[in-house]
Design a protein around this motif. Structure first.
Motif, short mmCIF file in Angstrom:
data_model
loop_
_atom_site.label_atom_id
_atom_site.label_comp_id
_atom_site.label_asym_id
_atom_site.label_seq_id
_atom_site.Cartn_x
_atom_site.Cartn_y
_atom_site.Cartn_z
N MET A 257 40.10 98.30 86.06
CA MET A 257 39.64 97.12 87.00
C MET A 257 41.00 96.01 86.82
O MET A 257 41.11 95.51 85.72
CB MET A 257 38.56 96.73 86.52
CG MET A 257 38.09 95.32 87.62
SD MET A 257 36.43 94.61 86.96
CE MET A 257 35.36 95.80 87.33
N LYS A 258 41.19 95.82 88.02
CA LYS A 258 42.28 94.74 88.24
C LYS A 258 41.73 93.67 89.03
O LYS A 258 41.22 93.79 90.08
CB LYS A 258 43.48 95.24 88.67
CG LYS A 258 44.22 96.22 87.75
CD LYS A 258 45.49 96.67 88.49
CE LYS A 258 46.21 97.90 87.68
NZ LYS A 258 47.60 98.16 88.25
N ILE A 259 41.88 92.23 88.39
CA ILE A 259 41.64 91.13 89.26
C ILE A 259 42.63 90.48 89.77
O ILE A 259 43.39 89.86 88.60
CB ILE A 259 40.42 90.47 88.59
CG1 ILE A 259 39.03 91.32 88.32
CG2 ILE A 259 39.89 89.05 89.37
CD1 ILE A 259 38.14 90.59 87.31
N TYR A 260 42.60 89.93 90.95
CA TYR A 260 43.94 88.96 91.34
C TYR A 260 43.59 87.80 91.89
O TYR A 260 42.05 87.60 92.52
CB TYR A 260 44.66 89.84 92.45
CG TYR A 260 45.16 91.12 92.25
CD1 TYR A 260 46.52 91.11 91.57
CD2 TYR A 260 44.53 92.28 92.27
CE1 TYR A 260 47.27 92.44 91.05
CE2 TYR A 260 44.94 93.51 91.89
CZ TYR A 260 46.36 93.43 91.50
OH TYR A 260 46.91 94.79 91.24
N ASP A 261 43.90 86.70 91.78
CA ASP A 261 43.63 85.54 92.42
C ASP A 261 43.94 85.25 93.82
O ASP A 261 44.38 86.13 94.28
CB ASP A 261 44.31 84.13 91.42
CG ASP A 261 45.67 84.18 91.36
OD1 ASP A 261 46.27 84.95 92.28
OD2 ASP A 261 46.31 83.38 90.69
N ARG A 262 43.52 83.94 94.24
CA ARG A 262 43.97 83.74 95.75
C ARG A 262 45.36 84.11 96.15
O ARG A 262 45.65 84.33 97.12
CB ARG A 262 43.22 82.40 96.13
CG ARG A 262 41.79 82.57 96.32
CD ARG A 262 41.32 81.14 96.67
NE ARG A 262 41.31 80.08 95.66
CZ ARG A 262 40.88 78.89 95.97
NH1 ARG A 262 40.61 78.40 97.06
NH2 ARG A 262 41.24 77.74 95.05
N SER A 367 44.92 70.59 98.99
CA SER A 367 45.45 69.92 100.34
C SER A 367 46.85 70.46 100.30
O SER A 367 47.34 70.74 101.53
CB SER A 367 45.79 68.33 100.17
OG SER A 367 46.74 68.33 99.16
N LYS A 368 47.53 71.21 99.35
CA LYS A 368 49.06 71.79 99.48
C LYS A 368 48.58 73.14 99.28
O LYS A 368 49.63 74.00 99.30
CB LYS A 368 49.60 71.30 98.33
CG LYS A 368 50.02 69.58 98.49
CD LYS A 368 50.93 69.52 99.91
CE LYS A 368 51.37 68.30 100.07
NZ LYS A 368 52.02 68.17 101.27
N GLU A 369 47.42 73.69 99.29
CA GLU A 369 47.21 75.31 99.24
C GLU A 369 47.85 76.11 98.24
O GLU A 369 48.45 76.89 98.18
CB GLU A 369 47.54 76.04 100.51
CG GLU A 369 46.68 75.35 101.77
CD GLU A 369 46.99 76.05 103.05
OE1 GLU A 369 48.19 76.94 103.02
OE2 GLU A 369 46.54 75.89 103.97
N MET A 370 47.82 75.52 96.95
CA MET A 370 48.30 75.81 95.85
C MET A 370 47.43 76.62 95.08
O MET A 370 46.27 76.32 94.61
CB MET A 370 49.01 74.73 95.03
CG MET A 370 50.27 74.06 95.83
SD MET A 370 51.13 72.52 94.70
CE MET A 370 51.94 73.72 93.34
N PRO A 371 47.73 77.68 94.13
CA PRO A 371 47.05 78.34 93.56
C PRO A 371 46.46 77.60 92.35
O PRO A 371 47.09 76.85 91.80
CB PRO A 371 47.76 79.57 92.98
CG PRO A 371 49.20 79.20 93.10
CD PRO A 371 49.06 77.98 94.14
N ALA A 372 45.30 78.13 91.78
CA ALA A 372 44.52 77.50 90.28
C ALA A 372 45.30 77.51 89.19
O ALA A 372 44.99 76.77 88.37
CB ALA A 372 43.04 78.26 90.20
#
Length: 443
Positions: A257-262, A367-372
């Motif tokens: 199982m692999k989980i990717y962020d946004r 606001s800048k659509e930057m990853p977590a």
């Protein structure tokens, strides 16, 4: 909205009220109806409404889209409940049959499997002939052990004997992230309460909701938000459904199982265990870092101000009540002031300030659509700016001014996430301590 009221009934009621207000000459925008709908639903919609408000642009959402999301949430919960009822019905039927027929003949494969699995039939598994009393007993033990562990996938707490420190079960049957350990939470809002119903219809209390901070091998931090604190829970559970709702990508292929962020960066990779469970061993961010930061702050106060810290007020978070932290304060003659359990209002100034910092960091990232993964940079920048901004706590000044007795310079402030393109194009992340330099990201 009442607990027995359906989404269609409640949305129709809101529509009628909105039309009446428009008929009286009032302006009622869709955004007002959307906000009212999200904030007045019953407790069973808490998780989905919180997710929509946090990660969606409500101005781009229509009332029909919100209603569709709420309906989908209810259908998913009903689907899980039906599976749970079917599962436990099979178990109960198996037990009743054995009670009525205690002297069953041995040697037939079907009977042995039904007795060993306690009424649960496994599809697609070829089992050889079982003969002999000892072999049958061993088969029964193995089946029962496997069955006990499978219960996790139908939202039943796993037994105590499989708890492993810092282990998190990746569960498709859980509707929310949950943990029974107070120590794992970096932040916890104890005002969020409720109840959780498991597959066996047992109900236990939710005593808070907070954030869990993990430390990666690269020393970066990952945040798991909207995690329920359930003291009676005997394990840590990550809801794959909740991850999917926050635009994470989940891939299961070849027993991995692999989980990717946004941003589609790989954050978790887990191999399936022999009991068909996916268990991630995640490292919590080191809470001893709190003591290290406190020591640095204490030294800076003494060197720069020539003063000594006499008392220190905190909540009862694990990082503050540890033996190491307690011993250090006693040796340094620092008086500890702890809030009462589940009483964050006793430390209200810090709680409000923390909320301001978190919300400010979240807004900058969104606001800048930057990853977590840049959460730490956003938090650090938010604190840097707030320390140099006016506040009611300091009359006619700023926290920086109260500490260093001089007016801070702000001419070097830049917008978080802006592009610096004089040479190599980079993204501004914050301000470097001890220098007149910026922290820049070269993508």
């Amino acid at each position: 909205m009442g607990d027995s009221e359906s989404i269609d009934e409640y949305s129709e009621k809101l529509t009628i009220i909105g039309n009446k207000l428009r008929g009286l000459g009032n302006t009622v925008d869709d955004i007002q109806v959307v906000k009212k709908l999200l904030r007045s639903t019953s407790a069973k919609f808490l998780q989905i409404t919180s997710t929509i408000e946090e990660f969606s642009d409500l101005k781009m959402k229509s009332v029909d889209e919100i209603i569709g999301s709420l309906k989908a949430h209810i259908e998913r919960l009903q689907g899980f409940r039906e599976k749970d009822e079917t599962f436990f019905s099979l178990m109960q039927n198996g037990r009743n049959e054995r009670m009525q027929n205690p002297q069953r003949k041995k040697g037939r494969i079907k009977e042995v499997l039904e007795e060993a699995a306690d009424g649960v039939v496994e599809d697609g598994e070829a089992v050889g002939e079982v003969t002999g009393i000892e072999e049958m007993k061993e088969s029964r033990k193995l089946k029962r052990r496997d069955l006990t562990k499978v219960k996790l996938n139908v939202s039943v707490p796993p037994p105590n004997n499989i708890i492993v420190e810092n282990s998190w079960f990746l569960d498709t049957g859980a509707s929310n992230h949950m943990s029974g350990e107070r120590r794992v939470f970096r932040e916890l809002d104890t005002f969020v309460v409720g109840k959780v119903r498991f597959g066996d219809n047992s109900v236990i209390d939710i005593c808070g909701r907070g954030i869990v901070l993990f430390k990666c091998k690269t020393d970066e931090h990952l945040i798991l938000s909207q995690v329920y604190y359930i003291p009676k829970l005997k394990s840590n559970i990550i809801s794959l459904g909740q991850l999917d709702e926050t635009e994470n990508k989940i891939v299961i292929e070849n027993s991995v199982m692999k989980i990717y962020d946004r941003a589609r960066s790989l954050i978790i990779m887990v191999t399936r265990q022999s009991n068909r469970l996916y268990v991630a061993k995640l490292k919590l961010a080191d809470q001893d870092e709190t003591l290290l930061v406190f020591k640095k702050f204490k030294i800076s106060v003494k060197v720069e101000k020539g003063k000594k810290i006499k008392s220190f007020r905190t909540d009862r978070g694990g990082e503050f009540v540890s033996t190491v932290f307690k011993d250090y304060c006693e040796n340094e003659g620092i008086k500890r002031l702890l809030t009462a359990p589940f009483s964050p209002q006793q430390n209200g100034v810090v709680e409000r300030r923390n909320r301001t910092v978190v919300e400010m960091a979240r807004c900058m990232l969104k606001s800048k659509e930057m990853p977590a993964k840049f959460w730490g940079e956003a938090i650090k920048t938010a604190v840097y700016i707030l320390n140099r901004s006016p506040t009611k706590g300091v009359a006619n000044g700023t926290p920086y001014q109260a500490m260093f007795e001089k007016i801070p310079k702000v001419h070097h402030f830049k917008i978080f996430g802006c592009l610096a393109d004089r040479s190599v194009k980079t993204i501004m992340l914050g301000y470097e301590d001890g220098t007149k330099a910026y922290r820049l990201l070269d993508p």
